[in-house]
Design a protein around this motif. Structure first.
Motif, PDB file in Angstrom:
ATOM      1  N   PHE A 422      54.674  37.326  37.806  1.00 35.11           N
ATOM      2  CA  PHE A 422      55.447  36.323  37.072  1.00 35.11           C
ATOM      3  C   PHE A 422      55.216  36.176  35.671  1.00 35.11           C
ATOM      4  N   PRO A 423      56.302  36.310  34.649  1.00 43.42           N
ATOM      5  CA  PRO A 423      56.038  35.910  33.381  1.00 43.42           C
ATOM      6  C   PRO A 423      55.515  34.536  32.910  1.00 43.42           C
ATOM      7  N   ILE A 424      54.245  34.446  32.544  1.00 47.59           N
ATOM      8  CA  ILE A 424      53.652  33.219  32.328  1.00 47.59           C
ATOM      9  C   ILE A 424      53.122  33.231  30.586  1.00 47.59           C
ATOM     10  N   PRO A 425      53.644  32.291  29.873  1.00 51.41           N
ATOM     11  CA  PRO A 425      53.086  32.345  28.531  1.00 51.41           C
ATOM     12  C   PRO A 425      51.729  32.426  28.423  1.00 51.41           C
ATOM     13  N   GLY A 426      51.336  33.465  27.314  1.00 55.35           N
ATOM     14  CA  GLY A 426      49.978  33.630  27.113  1.00 55.35           C
ATOM     15  C   GLY A 426      49.361  34.784  27.755  1.00 55.35           C
ATOM     16  N   PHE A 427      49.969  35.414  28.577  1.00 53.86           N
ATOM     17  CA  PHE A 427      49.193  36.403  29.399  1.00 53.86           C
ATOM     18  C   PHE A 427      49.937  37.855  29.190  1.00 53.86           C
ATOM     19  N   GLY A 428      51.280  37.949  28.647  1.00 53.15           N
ATOM     20  CA  GLY A 428      51.810  39.070  28.286  1.00 53.15           C
ATOM     21  C   GLY A 428      52.004  40.108  29.397  1.00 53.15           C
ATOM     22  N   VAL A 429      52.170  41.293  28.953  1.00 49.46           N
ATOM     23  CA  VAL A 429      52.538  42.565  30.058  1.00 49.46           C
ATOM     24  C   VAL A 429      51.346  43.459  29.904  1.00 49.46           C
ATOM     25  N   PHE A 430      51.306  44.411  31.053  1.00 48.56           N
ATOM     26  CA  PHE A 430      50.207  45.431  31.217  1.00 48.56           C
ATOM     27  C   PHE A 430      50.778  46.635  30.305  1.00 48.56           C
ATOM     28  N   GLY A 431      49.591  46.891  29.548  1.00 46.63           N
ATOM     29  CA  GLY A 431      49.859  48.234  28.696  1.00 46.63           C
ATOM     30  C   GLY A 431      49.596  49.408  29.436  1.00 46.63           C
ATOM     31  N   GLU A 432      49.063  50.603  28.674  1.00 45.14           N
ATOM     32  CA  GLU A 432      48.955  51.932  29.146  1.00 45.14           C
ATOM     33  C   GLU A 432      47.952  51.943  30.166  1.00 45.14           C
ATOM     34  N   THR A 433      46.603  51.232  29.576  1.00 44.25           N
ATOM     35  CA  THR A 433      45.438  51.215  30.301  1.00 44.25           C
ATOM     36  C   THR A 433      44.992  49.628  30.540  1.00 44.25           C
ATOM     37  N   GLU A 434      44.717  49.260  31.713  1.00 48.97           N
ATOM     38  CA  GLU A 434      44.218  47.882  31.891  1.00 48.97           C
ATOM     39  C   GLU A 434      42.955  47.697  33.002  1.00 48.97           C
ATOM     40  N   PRO A 435      42.405  46.906  32.947  1.00 48.43           N
ATOM     41  CA  PRO A 435      41.254  46.610  34.204  1.00 48.43           C
ATOM     42  C   PRO A 435      41.700  46.619  35.621  1.00 48.43           C
ATOM     43  N   LEU A 436      41.152  47.220  36.467  1.00 48.20           N
ATOM     44  CA  LEU A 436      41.698  47.266  37.837  1.00 48.20           C
ATOM     45  C   LEU A 436      41.614  46.031  38.259  1.00 48.20           C
ATOM     46  N   SER A 437      40.636  45.096  37.943  1.00 43.80           N
ATOM     47  CA  SER A 437      41.034  43.654  38.591  1.00 43.80           C
ATOM     48  C   SER A 437      42.160  43.063  38.351  1.00 43.80           C
ATOM     49  N   ASP A 438      42.593  43.190  37.076  1.00 37.36           N
ATOM     50  CA  ASP A 438      44.006  42.681  36.683  1.00 37.36           C
ATOM     51  C   ASP A 438      45.037  43.112  37.592  1.00 37.36           C
ATOM     52  N   LEU A 439      45.050  44.608  37.575  1.00 41.25           N
ATOM     53  CA  LEU A 439      46.071  45.382  38.349  1.00 41.25           C
ATOM     54  C   LEU A 439      46.018  44.794  39.783  1.00 41.25           C
ATOM     55  N   LEU A 467      51.261  29.935  41.473  1.00 42.61           N
ATOM     56  CA  LEU A 467      51.316  31.226  41.169  1.00 42.61           C
ATOM     57  C   LEU A 467      51.566  31.222  39.682  1.00 42.61           C
ATOM     58  N   THR A 468      52.529  30.601  39.160  1.00 44.60           N
ATOM     59  CA  THR A 468      52.939  30.600  37.971  1.00 44.60           C
ATOM     60  C   THR A 468      52.042  29.675  36.811  1.00 44.60           C
ATOM     61  N   SER A 469      51.469  28.845  37.732  1.00 49.64           N
ATOM     62  CA  SER A 469      50.484  27.895  36.787  1.00 49.64           C
ATOM     63  C   SER A 469      48.994  27.964  36.820  1.00 49.64           C
ATOM     64  N   THR A 470      48.631  29.277  37.458  1.00 53.25           N
ATOM     65  CA  THR A 470      47.177  29.198  37.537  1.00 53.25           C
ATOM     66  C   THR A 470      46.826  30.959  37.267  1.00 53.25           C
ATOM     67  N   ASP A 471      45.593  30.892  36.801  1.00 53.00           N
ATOM     68  CA  ASP A 471      45.302  32.543  36.538  1.00 53.00           C
ATOM     69  C   ASP A 471      44.498  33.199  37.785  1.00 53.00           C
ATOM     70  N   LEU A 472      44.277  34.388  37.660  1.00 51.02           N
ATOM     71  CA  LEU A 472      43.754  35.010  38.941  1.00 51.02           C
ATOM     72  C   LEU A 472      42.649  34.424  39.387  1.00 51.02           C
ATOM     73  N   TYR A 473      41.825  33.828  38.593  1.00 49.81           N
ATOM     74  CA  TYR A 473      40.671  33.093  39.383  1.00 49.81           C
ATOM     75  C   TYR A 473      40.697  31.665  39.780  1.00 49.81           C
ATOM     76  N   GLY A 474      42.055  31.115  39.623  1.00 49.99           N
ATOM     77  CA  GLY A 474      42.212  29.990  40.296  1.00 49.99           C
ATOM     78  C   GLY A 474      42.411  28.634  39.346  1.00 49.99           C
TER      79      GLY A 474
END
Length: 632
Positions: A422-439, A467-474
């Motif tokens: 979900f689009p969340i301010p401050g996180f942006g979008v994936f570029g060409e190369t990203e950490p697999l943990s984030d994917l 989900l739209t108010s928490t990060d991957l790590y809760g």
């Protein structure tokens, strides 16, 4: 109770009676973990949505080098998967669950091998029990332990299954016998052509998965690089070009599951948070389980932004995952059985004092390992994280945490996808190369959103809001962006220039992150979880209390026979001990992934008497005295 629920309960009861109808001599010892026979059978058989191979194919498949069935009990036990009471035909091993659901939205597992085939063909995959159920033996007695790390050789079993599939395609006689069984009653030339095409599709997919995970490191019994397999499943489904090699070369012991719902953070490096939404749902646990089944054979389809508005098509069964997680919350640590020998009360008390004592600048064991009574299934547990580096590094093998921190991929279909789905301010979008943990994080969220209706009425809106108010790590997004998110800018634009293993290790030992660490946890039932350390590199609790330089550098694995003195598995030469675990190579260098160093907090200062006292205490951590006897 509805008719459907009544029928389901009746079926589970009949299955349980069948599976647990042992003779008195065969009956397993009771670990007193609080589950009924029906609950145990649900644990063994309820599908998570894992789809490895069609049931009809598995029943017909022969071993690659013989005409014996792949499901032959001796073959199953060769890889230490548990088979229950003898039957003809052989039953599926514990945790090999049948999945039946409409496949019209699936990709890899939407196979057709006969005219008029149903879209709900039964498939077989694995559920939690395949990796988290164990059995120990002692002097002819056996003890089944639910939620314990399995002794299974996942790596070897998958190789044998893939080899059997390849051999079936390449050997005309095998293919003829296979087709005759699979197409029984519909064995026509047209259907044989369909079957050959479907088999080729599955062989190709399995080959791609095997190549993505390929490593020269042999896991052996009781270990699996689960995160490596999960990450590489996501990498393959992104369909990105020129993907890097991220070998699954950091195997760990299967974690034990009792008390897990009480932890604020889970996984060996604490990278996933348990976070409940009211009294209905723990989204952290659900995310962890969706990630797990993604790696262990869920059918997953990733989509570009726009088409992904409804989520990512997945076979994961959220309703079943919730059922299993709720059942785990009722699981107690196993009780030390009388058949293994009585616990010495005096030694236990001496061990308890040592466990709680800090001395000479060395922290007490209880500082990192909370002590819970065996019946305590409610007290919250706050993770105690020991970092890879710094003033007091844990010193254990770094590669599980390091791989999770540094593995990367081309984003492919996920390029320009919001980093939290979900689009969340401050996180942006994936570029060409990203950490697999984030994917993986975005994949899990998108998968849950796709299956949101399985969570029940009223839950979906709460889920999206959480989900739209928490990060991957809760953690709440409003607080901060977590330092554990690795920035794409830290990676080279071209994956052809991806970091070497040495360079990645330097990063892991010099950078700071909450996930570059390993978690201390309560040790109730720890006696039933050998071998020890997160990567299974130390065979017994006694060996773990030795200075690291004195621990066995090599030991044999494979037997279920328990050593109640040192507390671990018997490591001597036996017919079952077929795997040699080595911590060092022929040149004497530590083998990456197999190091047995670390977790040494003044071990050399312990006397042998103190070591034996601590071992005795860990047979019943948190135990209580009743008369002159220590009981869990």
């Amino acid at each position: 109770m509805s008719t459907t629920r009544t029928l389901k309960a009746g079926v589970l009861l009949m299955m349980a009676v069948s599976v647990f109808a042992y003779t008195a001599e065969d009956a397993p010892l009771d670990a007193d973990q609080g589950w009924t026979p029906v609950q145990k059978q649900q644990w063994y058989t309820l599908s998570q949505g894992s789809r490895l191979i069609p049931l009809a194919w598995l029943n017909a498949l022969e071993q690659s080098d013989s005409r014996l069935p792949l499901l032959d009990r001796s073959h199953t036990e060769r890889f230490r998967y548990l088979a229950d009471a003898s039957a003809d035909p052989a039953p599926l091993p514990v945790g090999f669950a049948i999945d039946t659901q409409p496949d019209h939205k699936f990709s890899v597992t939407k196979l057709r091998w006969k005219k008029g085939q149903s879209d709900q063909e039964p498939w077989v995959g694995m559920n939690c029990a395949a990796c988290h159920t164990n059995e120990l033996t002692f002097q002819g007695k056996r003890l089944r332990i639910e939620g314990a790390p399995a002794l299974a050789d996942f790596q070897g079993y998958l190789r044998s299954l893939n080899a059997a599939l390849v051999a079936t395609r390449s050997d005309a006689s095998k293919m003829d016998r296979f087709a005759g069984k699979v197409l029984l009653g519909a064995d026509t030339p047209a259907n044989r052509r369909l079957l050959d095409s479907a088999l080729a599709t599955l062989v190709t997919w399995q080959s791609q998965v095997e190549q993505a995970n390929a490593t020269d490191l042999e896991y052996g019994f009781g270990r699996l690089d689960a995160f490596g397999h999960i990450f590489n499943k996501v990498l393959l489904r992104t369909e990105g070009s020129d993907q890097p090699r991220n070998p699954s070369d950091a195997p760990v012991s299967y974690p034990f599951l009792w008390n897990i719902h009480q932890h604020d953070r889970v996984q060996w490096n604490g990278m996933v948070a348990n976070r409940p939404i009211g009294n209905i749902l723990d989204i952290g646990a659900l995310g962890r389980n969706v990630g797990e089944v993604t790696g262990v054979f869920a059918d997953l389809t990733l989509l570009k932004p726009g088409p992904a508005i409804g989520g990512y098509r997945t076979s994961a069964r959220l309703d079943h995952l919730l059922t299993l997680e709720q059942q785990i919350a009722m699981l107690k640590p196993p009780a030390w059985p009388d058949a293994f020998g009585p616990i010495n009360a005096d030694k236990w008390e001496a061990g308890q004092r040592l466990f709680d004592r800090a001395a000479n600048g060395t922290p007490a064991c209880s500082q990192c390992h909370a002590v819970l009574k065996r019946d305590d299934l409610t007290t919250p547990v706050v993770a105690s994280m020991a970092p890879l580096s710094g003033a007091k590094p844990i010193g254990t093998d770094p590669w599980m945490a390091c791989n999770a921190y540094t593995y990367q991929a081309n984003t492919g279909l996920l390029r320009r996808t919001p980093k939290k789905f979900f689009p969340i301010p401050g996180f942006g979008v994936f570029g060409e190369t990203e950490p697999l943990s984030d994917l993986l994080g975005a994949t899990v969220i998108g998968s849950i959103y796709f299956k949101r209706k399985e969570l029940g009425d009223g839950v979906a809106d709460d889920l999206r809001g959480w989900l739209t108010s928490t990060d991957l790590y809760g953690r709440r997004v409003a607080l901060s962006i977590p330092d554990s998110n690795i920035r794409a800018g830290q990676f080279p634009a071209s994956l052809a220039q991806a970091l070497s293993k040495d360079e990645r290790l330097r990063r892991c030992m010099n950078e700071t992150s909450q996930v570059l660490a390993y978690k201390g946890r309560p040790l109730g039932g720890i006696w039933a979880t050998p071998p020890y350390l997160h990567n299974g590199s130390v065979p017994t609790l006694y060996d773990l209390l030795l200075p690291a330089s004195q621990r066995p550098a090599t030991f044999l694995m494979g037997t279920r026979e328990f050593d109640p003195l040192k507390v671990g598995l018997v490591t001597g030469s036996t017919p079952e001990n077929t795997f040699v675990f080595r911590t060092r190579d022929a040149a004497g260098s530590l083998i990456a992934g197999n190091s047995n160093l670390g977790h040494d907090y003044g071990n050399a200062r312990l006397t042998d008497e103190e070591r034996w006292a601590l071992v005795e205490y860990m047979k019943a951590v948190g135990g209580t005295r009743v008369g002159d006897r220590v009981v869990p």
